[in-house]
Design a protein around this motif. Structure first.
Motif, mmCIF file in Angstrom:
data_model
loop_
_atom_site.group_PDB
_atom_site.id
_atom_site.type_symbol
_atom_site.label_atom_id
_atom_site.label_comp_id
_atom_site.label_asym_id
_atom_site.label_seq_id
_atom_site.Cartn_x
_atom_site.Cartn_y
_atom_site.Cartn_z
ATOM 1 N N MET A 1 0.817 -1.199 0.000
ATOM 2 C CA MET A 1 0.000 0.000 0.000
ATOM 3 C C MET A 1 0.860 1.263 0.000
ATOM 4 N N SER A 2 2.061 1.227 -0.560
ATOM 5 C CA SER A 2 2.933 2.377 -0.527
ATOM 6 C C SER A 2 2.653 3.365 -1.662
ATOM 7 N N GLU A 3 2.181 2.902 -2.813
ATOM 8 C CA GLU A 3 1.901 3.774 -3.940
ATOM 9 C C GLU A 3 0.625 4.570 -3.686
ATOM 10 N N GLU A 4 0.691 5.890 -3.902
ATOM 11 C CA GLU A 4 -0.494 6.724 -3.702
ATOM 12 C C GLU A 4 -1.447 6.551 -4.874
ATOM 13 N N ILE A 5 -2.680 6.281 -4.555
ATOM 14 C CA ILE A 5 -3.719 6.092 -5.564
ATOM 15 C C ILE A 5 -4.745 7.191 -5.381
ATOM 16 N N THR A 6 -5.162 7.782 -6.489
ATOM 17 C CA THR A 6 -6.251 8.746 -6.422
ATOM 18 C C THR A 6 -7.448 8.169 -7.165
ATOM 19 N N LEU A 7 -8.600 8.508 -6.703
ATOM 20 C CA LEU A 7 -9.838 8.048 -7.309
ATOM 21 C C LEU A 7 -10.695 9.282 -7.566
ATOM 22 N N GLU A 8 -10.770 9.674 -8.819
ATOM 23 C CA GLU A 8 -11.526 10.870 -9.180
ATOM 24 C C GLU A 8 -12.980 10.496 -9.426
ATOM 25 N N LEU A 9 -13.866 11.097 -8.654
ATOM 26 C CA LEU A 9 -15.282 10.769 -8.763
ATOM 27 C C LEU A 9 -15.846 11.136 -10.133
ATOM 28 N N GLU A 10 -15.251 12.128 -10.790
ATOM 29 C CA GLU A 10 -15.706 12.510 -12.126
ATOM 30 C C GLU A 10 -15.471 11.406 -13.152
ATOM 31 N N THR A 11 -14.702 10.378 -12.795
ATOM 32 C CA THR A 11 -14.506 9.232 -13.686
ATOM 33 C C THR A 11 -15.850 8.591 -14.031
ATOM 34 N N LEU A 12 -16.837 8.785 -13.183
ATOM 35 C CA LEU A 12 -18.172 8.262 -13.483
ATOM 36 C C LEU A 12 -18.714 8.805 -14.805
ATOM 37 N N PHE A 13 -18.230 9.970 -15.217
ATOM 38 C CA PHE A 13 -18.703 10.574 -16.460
ATOM 39 C C PHE A 13 -17.886 10.136 -17.672
ATOM 40 N N ALA A 14 -16.877 9.310 -17.445
ATOM 41 C CA ALA A 14 -16.094 8.772 -18.559
ATOM 42 C C ALA A 14 -16.974 7.803 -19.338
ATOM 43 N N ASP A 15 -16.448 7.255 -20.377
ATOM 44 C CA ASP A 15 -17.220 6.351 -21.224
ATOM 45 C C ASP A 15 -17.226 4.943 -20.623
ATOM 46 N N LEU A 16 -17.917 4.787 -19.501
ATOM 47 C CA LEU A 16 -18.017 3.479 -18.871
ATOM 48 C C LEU A 16 -19.095 2.676 -19.586
ATOM 49 N N PRO A 17 -18.826 1.416 -19.918
ATOM 50 C CA PRO A 17 -19.728 0.649 -20.772
ATOM 51 C C PRO A 17 -21.132 0.427 -20.210
ATOM 52 N N GLY A 18 -21.275 0.302 -18.917
ATOM 53 C CA GLY A 18 -22.591 0.020 -18.361
ATOM 54 C C GLY A 18 -23.210 1.199 -17.645
ATOM 55 N N LEU A 19 -22.746 2.425 -17.956
ATOM 56 C CA LEU A 19 -23.200 3.582 -17.197
ATOM 57 C C LEU A 19 -23.532 4.754 -18.119
ATOM 58 N N PRO A 20 -24.818 4.943 -18.430
ATOM 59 C CA PRO A 20 -25.183 6.116 -19.220
ATOM 60 C C PRO A 20 -24.963 7.396 -18.407
ATOM 61 N N ARG A 21 -24.744 8.483 -19.094
ATOM 62 C CA ARG A 21 -24.437 9.759 -18.452
ATOM 63 C C ARG A 21 -25.523 10.185 -17.449
ATOM 64 N N SER A 22 -26.773 9.905 -17.749
ATOM 65 C CA SER A 22 -27.852 10.297 -16.838
ATOM 66 C C SER A 22 -27.729 9.568 -15.496
ATOM 67 N N PHE A 23 -27.340 8.319 -15.526
ATOM 68 C CA PHE A 23 -27.137 7.560 -14.296
ATOM 69 C C PHE A 23 -25.882 8.045 -13.580
ATOM 70 N N ALA A 24 -24.841 8.379 -14.362
ATOM 71 C CA ALA A 24 -23.589 8.868 -13.772
ATOM 72 C C ALA A 24 -23.856 10.107 -12.930
ATOM 73 N N SER A 25 -24.693 10.999 -13.431
ATOM 74 C CA SER A 25 -25.026 12.216 -12.673
ATOM 75 C C SER A 25 -25.706 11.873 -11.355
ATOM 76 N N LEU A 26 -26.617 10.936 -11.403
ATOM 77 C CA LEU A 26 -27.329 10.504 -10.206
ATOM 78 C C LEU A 26 -26.358 9.932 -9.165
ATOM 79 N N TYR A 27 -25.500 9.013 -9.591
ATOM 80 C CA TYR A 27 -24.560 8.386 -8.666
ATOM 81 C C TYR A 27 -23.542 9.392 -8.138
ATOM 82 N N TYR A 28 -23.116 10.305 -8.988
ATOM 83 C CA TYR A 28 -22.162 11.334 -8.583
ATOM 84 C C TYR A 28 -22.773 12.228 -7.502
ATOM 85 N N GLU A 29 -23.984 12.702 -7.737
ATOM 86 C CA GLU A 29 -24.658 13.538 -6.743
ATOM 87 C C GLU A 29 -24.846 12.784 -5.430
#
Length: 185
Positions: A1-29
């Protein structure tokens, strides 16, 4: 666990195969609402664990904010827990497994989502390669409550064992915050 990992919540708006943008907004909020409820700010560490051991402590980053209209639409943070947990599962699963969410499962399957291989993300059709069950807890007084929820959800996945596919459970807890990611073959 020595490497720093960042997790950007805006990644939800990337082109994820099972996640339409409308759902991404809901989950992000929903994620922002649950994190805001606990007064977390961008850069907060989120422990990611299996039942056996710590896996990583990524820093959660986001640039968005909630306005009063969004807060009123959701009401209490408790209304956002399930959707926030799903948002976290969409982010955590591809980061710590070879899978990504591709499809919502049917009620009664004992799971919430079907997983496909990340390596097949650019193909026109996906094949189901895994199963995912998701749950959220807004505020847990003890880690044992999270562990108990993971065990309950692992048991629930047995309903779709006929598939022969590995099952994953993601339980997100937002007061710490922490995520437990557990696999069952």
């Amino acid at each position: 666990m020595s490497e720093e990992i960042t997790l950007e919540l805006e990644t939800l708006f990337a082109d994820l195969p099972g996640l339409p943008r409308s759902f991404a907004s809901l989950y992000y909020e929903a994620l922002l609402l649950c994190l805001e409820y606990h007064v977390h700010v961008p850069g907060v560490e989120c422990g990611v664990y299996s039942l056996e051991a710590p896996m990583a402590k990524p820093k959660l980053l986001w640039s968005g904010s909630l306005d009063d209209r969004i807060r009123r639409a959701w009401g209490a943070a408790a209304n956002a827990i399930a959707d926030a947990a799903v948002g976290m599962a969409y982010l955590i699963t591809p980061l710590f497994t070879e899978y990504t969410v591709i499809e919502c499962a049917n009620v009664g399957d004992g799971i919430d989502y079907w997983l496909g291989l990340k390596s097949e993300a650019n193909q026109l059709t996906f094949q189901r390669r895994g199963r995912l069950e998701v749950s959220g807890i807004l505020d847990s007084a003890s880690r044992s409550r999270v562990t108990q929820r993971v065990r309950e959800k692992l048991e629930q996945t047995k309903r779709s064992d006929y598939t022969g596919l590995p099952a994953y459970v993601v339980v997100a807890e937002f007061s710490a915050p922490l995520v437990v990611l557990e696999k069952r073959e």
